[in-house]
Design an enzyme around this catalytic site. Structure first.
Site, PDB file in Angstrom:
ATOM      1  N   ASP A 191       0.752  -1.101  -0.189  1.00 16.31           N
ATOM      2  CA  ASP A 191       0.009   0.000  -0.030  1.00 16.31           C
ATOM      3  C   ASP A 191       0.807   1.179  -0.003  1.00 16.31           C
ATOM      4  O   ASP A 191       1.908   1.207   0.439  1.00 16.31           O
ATOM      5  CB  ASP A 191      -1.002  -0.061   1.374  1.00 16.31           C
ATOM      6  CG  ASP A 191      -1.928   1.063   0.998  1.00 16.31           C
ATOM      7  OD1 ASP A 191      -2.284   1.495  -0.030  1.00 16.31           O
ATOM      8  OD2 ASP A 191      -2.770   1.142   2.109  1.00 16.31           O
ATOM      9  N   ASN A 212     -10.685  -2.744  -6.351  1.00 10.05           N
ATOM     10  CA  ASN A 212      -9.977  -1.813  -7.203  1.00 10.05           C
ATOM     11  C   ASN A 212     -10.606  -1.462  -8.492  1.00 10.05           C
ATOM     12  O   ASN A 212     -10.103  -0.430  -9.025  1.00 10.05           O
ATOM     13  CB  ASN A 212      -8.229  -2.461  -7.569  1.00 10.05           C
ATOM     14  CG  ASN A 212      -7.726  -2.217  -6.263  1.00 10.05           C
ATOM     15  OD1 ASN A 212      -6.824  -3.011  -6.067  1.00 10.05           O
ATOM     16  ND2 ASN A 212      -7.895  -1.087  -5.314  1.00 10.05           N
ATOM     17  N   GLU A 259       1.001 -13.158  12.015  1.00 14.25           N
ATOM     18  CA  GLU A 259       1.602 -12.311  12.968  1.00 14.25           C
ATOM     19  C   GLU A 259       1.352 -10.993  11.947  1.00 14.25           C
ATOM     20  O   GLU A 259       1.719 -11.104  10.640  1.00 14.25           O
ATOM     21  CB  GLU A 259       2.912 -12.434  13.366  1.00 14.25           C
ATOM     22  CG  GLU A 259       3.151 -13.522  14.134  1.00 14.25           C
ATOM     23  CD  GLU A 259       2.610 -13.135  15.681  1.00 14.25           C
ATOM     24  OE1 GLU A 259       2.645 -11.962  16.261  1.00 14.25           O
ATOM     25  OE2 GLU A 259       2.093 -14.163  16.317  1.00 14.25           O
TER      26      GLU A 259
HETATM   27  C1  FPP Z   1      -1.986   0.133  -3.525  1.00 16.55           C
HETATM   28  O1  FPP Z   1      -1.370   1.378  -3.172  1.00 16.55           O
HETATM   29  C2  FPP Z   1      -1.414  -0.447  -4.633  1.00 16.55           C
HETATM   30  C3  FPP Z   1      -2.134  -1.003  -5.423  1.00 16.55           C
HETATM   31  C4  FPP Z   1      -3.587  -1.018  -5.558  1.00 16.55           C
HETATM   32  C5  FPP Z   1      -1.429  -1.746  -6.658  1.00 16.55           C
HETATM   33  C6  FPP Z   1      -0.349  -2.546  -6.258  1.00 16.55           C
HETATM   34  C7  FPP Z   1       0.303  -3.025  -7.473  1.00 16.55           C
HETATM   35  C8  FPP Z   1       1.800  -2.661  -7.506  1.00 16.55           C
HETATM   36  C9  FPP Z   1       2.815  -2.735  -6.600  1.00 16.55           C
HETATM   37  C10 FPP Z   1       2.484  -2.870  -8.925  1.00 16.55           C
HETATM   38  C11 FPP Z   1       3.024  -4.226  -9.016  1.00 16.55           C
HETATM   39  C12 FPP Z   1       2.360  -5.423  -9.095  1.00 16.55           C
HETATM   40  C13 FPP Z   1       2.737  -6.323  -9.894  1.00 16.55           C
HETATM   41  C14 FPP Z   1       2.133  -7.634  -9.462  1.00 16.55           C
HETATM   42  C15 FPP Z   1       3.514  -6.558 -11.045  1.00 16.55           C
HETATM   43  P1  FPP Z   1      -2.458   2.665  -3.357  1.00 16.55           P
HETATM   44  O2  FPP Z   1      -2.587   2.978  -4.910  1.00 16.55           O
HETATM   45  O3  FPP Z   1      -3.871   2.377  -2.874  1.00 16.55           O
HETATM   46  O4  FPP Z   1      -1.697   4.041  -2.747  1.00 16.55           O
HETATM   47  P2  FPP Z   1      -2.370   5.103  -1.904  1.00 16.55           P
HETATM   48  O5  FPP Z   1      -3.171   4.358  -0.790  1.00 16.55           O
HETATM   49  O6  FPP Z   1      -1.302   5.840  -1.394  1.00 16.55           O
HETATM   50  O7  FPP Z   1      -3.423   5.724  -2.882  1.00 16.55           O
END
Ligand code: FPP
Length: 235
Positions: free
Chosen positions: A14, A62, A200
């Site tokens: 996150d 999402n 954990e």
């Molecule tokens: C959460 O941060 C992240 C996501 C919803 C996407 C996760 C994806 C990646 C880390 C990219 C790479 C993944 C793969 C499998 C290649 P957020 O966008 O919710 O951040 P925020 O809470 O700060 O808005």
């Protein structure tokens, strides 16, 4: 020390958006950096005696995000599946996916299937990418499959145990030992609810794009110090 390390680590990656916003960049830049962070961590963990790494790449919730961000993420997944995990594959890690296929494009599905097929005989570890995944969905899906097997006479109600139930989930994985969530949020957000029963929890303020090998070591150190009793008493 290494044999006390967790067997199964799950990560809620996150803070990509906030990482970008803090720098005056578009949210998508944060996802790009997040993909780089995941590449590094996936190349690191299997040498630490960790057998299974599960990551939350995209939740069933999402889809509520802007189309531009969703399209960017899907293209990022495609690119990452083609390029980022070569080292992981060479290490002998099996890549699997948890989640449902609906709403995913044929291109993304094909890339997922290719990775799974190419690594199906690997035994060094498991890299479980949760994509279009929801924890309650997984449990409901398993319940429906079990109900069907009962209806068809393949199993008896009395045969249902936690280990049998586990086999009906998207993948038959060992329990999660350590859950990491970055960015300061202290929630599990419908992630691997069944597998997390005795996990954990490790919450850190570090945003996912900044989570590196040192941060991973800190999480493991914290885990090693915990006293896991699984409902028993201290002896
Ligand atoms: C959460 O941060 C992240 C996501 C919803 C996407 C996760 C994806 C990646 C880390 C990219 C790479 C993944 C793969 C499998 C290649 P957020 O966008 O919710 O951040 P925020 O809470 O700060 O808005």
């Amino acid at each position: 020390m290494d044999n006390k390390n967790p067997n199964h680590v799950a990560i809620i990656m996150d803070g990509n958006g906030r990482w970008a916003q803090k720098r005056g960049l578009k949210r998508t830049k944060g996802h790009q950096k997040g993909a780089e962070a995941l590449k590094k961590i996936s190349e690191y963990v299997y040498d630490k005696n960790i057998k299974v790494l599960s990551v939350f790449a995209f939740s069933t919730e999402n889809w509520k995000r802007d189309k531009e961000e969703i399209d960017y993420l899907m293209n990022l997944f495609l690119k990452a599946f083609k390029e980022n995990f070569e080292v992981v594959k060479k290490k002998g890690v099996k890549v699997i996916f948890s989640g449902v296929k609906d709403k995913l494009s044929n291109k993304v599905i094909a890339a997922m299937e290719k990775m799974t097929e190419e690594t199906k005989d690997n035994e060094k570890g498991i890299f479980n990418i949760c994509l279009n995944y929801g924890g309650q969905d997984e449990i409901i899906n398993a319940t429906k499959k079990i109900s069907l097997d009962i209806k068809e006479g393949n199993i008896n109600i009395k045969d249902i145990t936690p280990s049998l139930f586990n086999k009906y989930l998207f993948n038959d994985l060992p329990p999660i030992d350590l859950l990491i969530r970055t960015s300061g949020e202290c929630r599990i957000s419908n992630f691997m609810l069944w597998q997390m029963a005795y996990a954990e929890f490790y919450f850190t303020d570090v945003l996912w794009p900044d989570f590196d090998e040192k941060e991973m070591d800190k999480a493991i150190e914290s885990y090693i110090k915990r006293d896991r009793r699984f409902g028993g008493v201290e002896k």
